[in-house]
Design a protein around this motif. Structure first.
Motif, PDB file in Angstrom:
ATOM      1  N   VAL A  77       0.793  -1.230   0.000  1.00  0.00           N
ATOM      2  CA  VAL A  77       0.143  -0.237  -0.202  1.00  0.00           C
ATOM      3  C   VAL A  77       0.720   1.219  -0.086  1.00  0.00           C
ATOM      4  O   VAL A  77       1.771   1.564   0.925  1.00  0.00           O
ATOM      5  N   LYS A  78       0.761   2.041  -0.846  1.00  0.00           N
ATOM      6  CA  LYS A  78       1.764   3.475  -1.118  1.00  0.00           C
ATOM      7  C   LYS A  78       0.441   4.396  -1.287  1.00  0.00           C
ATOM      8  O   LYS A  78      -0.218   4.484  -2.128  1.00  0.00           O
ATOM      9  N   ILE A  79       0.646   5.329  -0.423  1.00  0.00           N
ATOM     10  CA  ILE A  79      -0.215   6.522  -0.331  1.00  0.00           C
ATOM     11  C   ILE A  79       0.894   7.748  -0.374  1.00  0.00           C
ATOM     12  O   ILE A  79       1.737   7.978   0.148  1.00  0.00           O
ATOM     13  N   GLU A  80       0.384   8.590  -1.421  1.00  0.00           N
ATOM     14  CA  GLU A  80       1.079   9.960  -1.755  1.00  0.00           C
ATOM     15  C   GLU A  80       0.193  11.042  -1.547  1.00  0.00           C
ATOM     16  O   GLU A  80      -1.051  11.002  -1.999  1.00  0.00           O
ATOM     17  N   LYS A  81       0.458  12.045  -0.784  1.00  0.00           N
ATOM     18  CA  LYS A  81      -0.328  13.060  -0.529  1.00  0.00           C
ATOM     19  C   LYS A  81      -0.277  14.108  -1.690  1.00  0.00           C
ATOM     20  O   LYS A  81       0.949  14.738  -1.986  1.00  0.00           O
ATOM     21  N   VAL A  82      -1.096  14.476  -2.555  1.00  0.00           N
ATOM     22  CA  VAL A  82      -0.966  15.266  -3.714  1.00  0.00           C
ATOM     23  C   VAL A  82      -1.045  16.801  -3.263  1.00  0.00           C
ATOM     24  O   VAL A  82      -0.196  17.596  -3.501  1.00  0.00           O
ATOM     25  N   ARG A  83      -2.064  17.105  -2.411  1.00  0.00           N
ATOM     26  CA  ARG A  83      -2.588  18.362  -1.770  1.00  0.00           C
ATOM     27  C   ARG A  83      -3.147  18.115  -0.508  1.00  0.00           C
ATOM     28  O   ARG A  83      -3.382  16.913  -0.446  1.00  0.00           O
ATOM     29  N   ALA A  84      -3.672  19.149   0.056  1.00  0.00           N
ATOM     30  CA  ALA A  84      -4.442  18.967   1.203  1.00  0.00           C
ATOM     31  C   ALA A  84      -5.694  18.447   1.082  1.00  0.00           C
ATOM     32  O   ALA A  84      -6.626  18.764   0.072  1.00  0.00           O
ATOM     33  N   GLY A  85      -5.736  16.984   1.626  1.00  0.00           N
ATOM     34  CA  GLY A  85      -7.029  16.150   1.691  1.00  0.00           C
ATOM     35  C   GLY A  85      -7.128  15.520  -0.031  1.00  0.00           C
ATOM     36  O   GLY A  85      -8.134  14.716   0.031  1.00  0.00           O
ATOM     37  N   ALA A 133     -10.475  13.654   0.444  1.00  0.00           N
ATOM     38  CA  ALA A 133     -10.874  13.442   1.963  1.00  0.00           C
ATOM     39  C   ALA A 133     -11.949  14.504   2.207  1.00  0.00           C
ATOM     40  O   ALA A 133     -11.595  15.790   1.860  1.00  0.00           O
ATOM     41  N   GLU A 134     -13.067  14.415   2.931  1.00  0.00           N
ATOM     42  CA  GLU A 134     -14.073  15.396   3.133  1.00  0.00           C
ATOM     43  C   GLU A 134     -13.121  16.103   4.360  1.00  0.00           C
ATOM     44  O   GLU A 134     -13.315  17.404   4.579  1.00  0.00           O
ATOM     45  N   ASP A 135     -12.480  15.459   5.244  1.00  0.00           N
ATOM     46  CA  ASP A 135     -11.717  16.054   6.344  1.00  0.00           C
ATOM     47  C   ASP A 135     -10.522  16.206   6.110  1.00  0.00           C
ATOM     48  O   ASP A 135      -9.721  15.435   5.829  1.00  0.00           O
ATOM     49  N   GLN A 136     -10.171  17.465   5.636  1.00  0.00           N
ATOM     50  CA  GLN A 136      -8.722  17.958   5.374  1.00  0.00           C
ATOM     51  C   GLN A 136      -7.628  17.589   6.293  1.00  0.00           C
ATOM     52  O   GLN A 136      -6.427  17.597   5.651  1.00  0.00           O
TER      53      GLN A 136
END
Length: 169
Positions: A77-85, A133-136
């Motif tokens: 599982v790899k997750i990258e944050k593109v921008r806030a949320g 995400a709805e929650d930032q």
């Protein structure tokens, strides 16, 4: 009389064709026939060799596919944050009957909306998705833990507690 001449011409034509095909230099019928039989025997041997080689390749291919099917992929599982949320999610794991459903349920529990997704079930299961995400304040670690739990629960591992977050609909 004409019939005999036609037969002789036809025979000579056929012998000439055989002589050319077998690369025979002889003009005798028996020699041409022998070289033709020899040539056919060599072709038969070459064909049997090609068939054996083809069967070996098919067997090797079957063994290779069998090995690929039995190799178990680890959960990745790899997750990258593109921008806030907004996150780029890449999941790779072994095939399962409800893997996609478990992942989508985990997204739903975390109030993540899938904007774009690409799913493949060719040599295992893989998913690439862009989720919002709805929650930032949601963190990459929270998303990855929830996905690993969802994949583990789907594959039969012990039941882990769910993500305790309620969506505002």
């Amino acid at each position: 009389m004409a019939c005999r001449v036609q037969k002789r011409i036809s025979l000579r034509r056929k012998l000439h064709i055989l002589r050319v095909l077998t690369s025979s230099n002889s003009a005798k019928r028996t020699s041409i026939a022998n070289s033709t039989v020899l040539r056919l025997y060599k072709l038969k041997l070459a064909l049997e060799t090609v068939k054996r080689h083809y069967e070996n390749l098919l067997a090797t291919r079957g063994e290779h596919i069998n090995l690929l099917n039995h190799v178990k992929e680890n959960k990745d599982v790899k997750i990258e944050k593109v921008r806030a949320g907004t996150f780029m999610v890449k999941v790779t794991c072994e095939k399962g009957s409800n893997t996609l459903v478990a992942i989508l349920e985990a997204f739903d529990e975390m109030c993540l909306n899938v904007q774009q997704a690409k799913v493949s079930c060719e040599n295992g299961f893989s998913l690439e998705a862009i989720v919002v995400a709805e929650d930032q304040t949601l963190d990459v670690r929270d998303v990855s833990e929830a996905l690993v739990k969802a994949i583990g629960k789907q594959s039969g591992e012990k039941d882990l507690p769910k993500f305790d977050k309620k969506c505002d609909l």
